[in-house]
Design an enzyme around this catalytic site. Structure first.
Site, PDB file in Angstrom:
ATOM      1  N   HIS A 352       0.791  -1.227   0.000  1.00  0.00           N
ATOM      2  CA  HIS A 352       0.000   0.000   0.000  1.00  0.00           C
ATOM      3  C   HIS A 352       0.818   1.269   0.000  1.00  0.00           C
ATOM      4  CE1 HIS A 352      -4.214  -1.256   0.576  1.00  0.00           C
ATOM      5  NE2 HIS A 352      -3.692  -2.322   1.159  1.00  0.00           N
ATOM      6  N   LYS A 532      -9.260  13.921   3.615  1.00  0.00           N
ATOM      7  CA  LYS A 532      -8.354  12.775   3.693  1.00  0.00           C
ATOM      8  C   LYS A 532      -7.480  12.989   4.914  1.00  0.00           C
ATOM      9  CE  LYS A 532      -6.936  13.838  -0.518  1.00  0.00           C
ATOM     10  NZ  LYS A 532      -6.806  12.602  -1.264  1.00  0.00           N
ATOM     11  N   ARG A 533      -6.722  11.970   5.308  1.00  0.00           N
ATOM     12  CA  ARG A 533      -5.791  12.173   6.419  1.00  0.00           C
ATOM     13  C   ARG A 533      -4.871  13.365   6.106  1.00  0.00           C
ATOM     14  NH1 ARG A 533      -5.799   8.370  10.837  1.00  0.00           N
ATOM     15  NH2 ARG A 533      -3.900   9.422  11.429  1.00  0.00           N
ATOM     16  N   LYS A 538       0.242  14.604   1.088  1.00  0.00           N
ATOM     17  CA  LYS A 538      -1.073  14.907   0.509  1.00  0.00           C
ATOM     18  C   LYS A 538      -1.242  16.417   0.251  1.00  0.00           C
ATOM     19  CE  LYS A 538      -3.390  10.848   2.597  1.00  0.00           C
ATOM     20  NZ  LYS A 538      -4.247  10.204   1.577  1.00  0.00           N
ATOM     21  N   THR A 640      -8.576   6.422  -2.841  1.00  0.00           N
ATOM     22  CA  THR A 640      -9.917   5.915  -3.162  1.00  0.00           C
ATOM     23  C   THR A 640     -10.927   7.049  -3.031  1.00  0.00           C
ATOM     24  OG1 THR A 640     -10.109   5.152  -0.874  1.00  0.00           O
ATOM     25  CG2 THR A 640      -9.559   3.495  -2.554  1.00  0.00           C
ATOM     26  N   LYS A 644     -14.430   8.193  -5.333  1.00  0.00           N
ATOM     27  CA  LYS A 644     -15.766   8.531  -4.815  1.00  0.00           C
ATOM     28  C   LYS A 644     -16.236   9.862  -5.405  1.00  0.00           C
ATOM     29  CE  LYS A 644     -14.227   6.604  -0.384  1.00  0.00           C
ATOM     30  NZ  LYS A 644     -13.619   7.045   0.896  1.00  0.00           N
TER      31      LYS A 644
END
Ligand SMILES: *Cc1c(COP(=O)(O)O)cnc(C)c1O
Length: 793
Positions: A352, A532-533, A538, A640, A644
């Protein structure tokens, strides 16, 4: 299901459970009582297909899938079950007959938050798709008493409080006292007649708690089996009678720590021994259960690979390799090569992440102390692998006094998979380059997906109604049918309906943001969402810096043709991740200043609702116009959340990272706002000395934004000095290098939004071309390429 119950039947069942299960009269019932009565009514309807599925799999001797994961980020269960059973309309009718408010009942259910983010949510989507495809499967995880912490903001800063979903009865689970296994730790290993015997120094009992997972249309349900830790001896009566009441309960408290809390970090390590014990606890309980079931149906363990496919979700359960070999050798008398081959025929591993800090390593000292027999077996696996591959020089599993769990998982797996096309290529060329050369073909790609039942039909009823009308209802179980929308993408009538559905979702969210945060979000503004986290890679920092730069520009030209925007953030930072927490603080500080500015407030608002979780995602994503997927290229394995958003008709602004690459390929490059360095350029850019400083000095917008923070325009600047320093001098995730390109892409977003016909068409094509990102497609890929079994009827 053959016959769907009517509203009247459901009403009667709800009243039955209110009286006989909850023990309450209608006049005394609370929302909680009603919610449990409704849940038991729905649960009753799941049990029949569940029993039938379990029986069918056994009677037909079908191969089973076992998904081992330290995380299952499930969210709420009730509404998903109602929808999968096809009971949405009759339940609405039943609740109307009872005069109950459905939303209030649904909102009463706590999220099952047994995961940190994407990895755990993937496991939950996979469980749903496995059931929807009638594949006999078990999910194995840990029944944490406290799931992911709750997040609050105090003076803009994250404060964590414990989550306590099990403080109230949990109507979906069945405890199985008969499926209890002893799990040992520590102790020593003795050789008896040429066989190793492990005498653990400690042990706990793993007890099974089962939750059925119902598939689409209610034909099949699989089991999510979560293990709770219990003491082998409950209570020391001796000590209690001697007056030492606290000490008497010690064994219980000690055992229960193992399933007490979810590890609150998906990046770095801490609480090492407890974490290793948790991983072994899950894995050992699962393998004992799998072998018990196998031996109750078959006699020859050499057939295990024909009947059992085990998937390891990341390296967290990678101790499964040595554990399975141990069981086969020490308990069943096999020799090492036979045990090794059976294990390798059965186990598979999903990688992952490539982030070095997230690749698990255990010191040989800790491993040897907590799992002494496993440490011996790990050495055997490593030596054997060197011998078999004729590579005595190979770095191996044990290196520099550390057990490298990625290498262990790889060596013991039949198949290793990455989670997007780009990620799999990087897995082959970087972390596992050497092992890939030794075992060509072992690494395969399975791009992640999400279940359209929860992430479209359930969370976006407005859009679903339009889809049902235009292309029929078949898309829910076969998401490729969304393609049927494409011929209508030029039809103004359809585009108007899609726009109306989006607007209804935005109005609803806007009301919630006003009530919850006091933020005024104009439903006609662009709803620009990053949820998101919080993690440096990110790049929430890039997003908030863009907000500051935009604010400055609007200020300089308040009569300009600005497109109103609401920036919405959501996400938690790991409690020990100081830099991520600083970014949260900064976003909240910037929001406090910008939101009240009378000059700009009609053009720019920032909302950061606390405690992002699955339920919040279900509210935010259907209301989003713009999806922020802006990670440094090469760092996000798949994502993911990005999927969505796409299926809910948000356009993406994003880098060529993870599954963004495939999203862009599917929806078409003209329907995607691309920016940023590509993965192959990132390392070069970072290697250039002074890369950040050079980029900042070349960018008027960026240097102004950074200076405004440093000058205290958003509250005291001191908390941000270290962050600013890192951005100027190090900037490992290339916020500065990508800033101008990002800012320009955002202006392209503005331009597209100004042209509603164009925007609506782009959104329609994003929906129409998102079918690939169903987790049903992902699971079919695993079945074909990894597990070697067929979906059910
Ligand atoms: C989907 C989801 C994630 C994963 O989001 P990414 O953007 O892929 O990191 C994390 N948390 C929750 C609650 C989700 O629903």
């Amino acid at each position: 299901m053959t016959q769907l119950p009517s509203a009247e039947t459901l009403r009667d069942q709800i009243l039955y459970h209110l009286t006989h299960t909850q023990g309450r009269g209608e006049e005394f019932a609370t929302t909680f009582d009603w919610r449990l009565a409704v849940s038991y009514t729905i649960r009753d309807l799941i049990v029949t297909p569940w029993m039938a599925a379990l029986r069918g799999a056994r009677d037909q001797g079908r191969k089973r899938v076992y998904y081992l994961s330290m995380e299952f980020l499930i969210g709420r269960i009730l509404e998903d079950a109602i929808i999968n059973l096809g009971l949405n309309d009759s339940m609405d009718g039943a609740l109307d007959l009872l005069g109950l408010n459905k939303q209030q009942i649904l909102d009463d259910e706590p999220d099952a938050a047994l995961g940190n983010g994407g990895l755990g949510r993937l496991a939950a989507c996979f469980m749903e798709s496995l059931s929807s495809l009638s594949v006999p499967a078990f999910g194995y995880g840990i029944r944490y008493e406290h799931g992911l912490f709750r997040q609050r903001f105090e003076a803009g800063q994250q404060v964590e409080t414990p989550e306590d979903w099990l403080n109230q009865p949990h109507p979906w689970e069945f405890v199985r006292l008969d499926y209890s296994y002893a799990i040992g730790f520590k102790g020593h290993v003795e050789q008896v007649d040429g066989r190793a015997v492990w005498h653990p120094g400690e042990s706990v009992i793993a007890r099974a708690y089962d939750t059925p997972v119902i598939g689409w249309q209610g034909d099949w349900a699989n089991t999510l089996r979560l293990w709770g830790a219990h003491p082998t001896t409950l209570f020391d009566l001796h000590r209690f009678n001697a007056g030492d009441h606290t000490a008497a309960a010690e064994p219980e408290a000690l055992a229960r720590t193992i399933s007490r809390v979810l590890y609150p970090d998906d990046g770095t390590e801490s609480g090492k021994e407890l974490r290793l014990k948790q991983e072994y606890f899950l894995t050992a309980a699962a393998l004992q259960d799998i072998l018990r079931r196998f031996l109750s149906e078959h006699d020859d363990l050499r057939q295990l690979p024909d009947k059992v496919a085990i998937q390891l979700n990341d390296t967290h359960p990678a101790i499964a390799g040595p554990e399975l070999i141990r069981l086969l050798m020490d308990d069943h008398g096999m020799d090492f090569p036979t045990a090794r081959d059976i294990a390798r025929g059965t186990l598979n591993y999903t990688n992952h992440t490539l982030l070095p800090e997230a690749l698990e390593r255990w010191s040989t000292w800790l491993m040897g102390r907590v799992l002494p027999r496993h440490m011996q077996i790990i050495q055997m696996i490593d030596d054997d692998h060197r011998l078999q591959t004729r590579r005595p020089d190979h770095l191996g599993i044990v290196h520099h006094d550390e057990v490298r769990m990625g290498e262990l998982a790889f060596v013991m797996a039949g198949r290793v998979n990455g989670v997007s096309a780009l990620h799999t290529d990087l897995v082959k060329s970087t972390v596992f380059a050497d092992l890939n050369r030794l075992h060509p073909g072992r690494i395969v790609n399975q791009t992640n997906g999400v279940t359209p039942r929860r992430w479209l039909r359930m969370s976006n009823p407005a859009l679903s109604a339009v889809l049902d009308d235009v292309i029929g209802t078949g898309w829910t179980g076969d998401l490729d049918q969304l393609r049927g929308l494409e011929p209508h993408a030029e039809d103004p009538a359809l585009l108007a309906r899609l726009r109306a559905a989006k607007r209804a979702n935005k109005v609803w969210l806007s009301d919630g943001l006003l009530a919850g945060l006091g933020v005024r979000a104009d439903p006609d503004a662009i709803f620009d969402v990053q949820v998101k986290r919080i993690h440096e890679y990110k790049r929430q920092l890039l997003n908030i810096l863009e907000a500051i730069a935009l604010w400055r520009r609007i200020h300089d030209d308040p009569n300009g043709d600005w497109v109103p925007r609401v920036k919405i953030f959501g996400g938690k930072a790991a409690p020990g991740y100081w830099l991520a927490k600083t970014v949260i603080h900064l976003i909240n500080d910037v929001a406090a200043t910008i939101n009240t500015d009378p000059v700009t407030r009609d053009f720019l608002q920032i909302a950061y609702p606390p405690n992002y979780n699955v339920s919040m995602a279900e509210d935010l994503i259907p209301a989003a116009d713009l999806s922020e997927q802006i990670s440094t290229a090469g760092k996000e394995a798949s994502g993911t959340g990005n999927m969505k958003f796409t299926m809910n008709g948000a356009l993406t602004i994003g880098t060529l990272d993870g599954a963004n690459v495939e999203i862009r390929d599917h929806v078409g490059p003209e329907n995607f706002f691309l920016f940023g360095l590509t993965a192959d350029k990132v390392d070069q850019a970072r290697a250039r000395p002074g890369h950040a400083r050079a980029a900042i000095e070349a960018s008027d917008d960026l240097s102004a934004a950074l200076h405004m923070i440093a000058e205290g325009r958003f509250g005291r600047p001191e908390p941000y000095f270290a962050l600013l320093d890192r951005t100027w001098n190090d900037d490992p995730f290339l916020v500065a290098s990508d800033f101008d390109d990002y800012f320009a892409a955002q202006r392209q977003v503005d331009a597209a939004y100004r042209d509603p016909a164009r925007w609506d068409r782009m959104a329609a094509l994003n929906i129409a071309r998102s079918g690939f990102f169903s987790s049903d497609r992902t699971i079919r890929g695993y079945l074909r390429d990894i597990w070697k079994l067929e979906p059910g009827a």
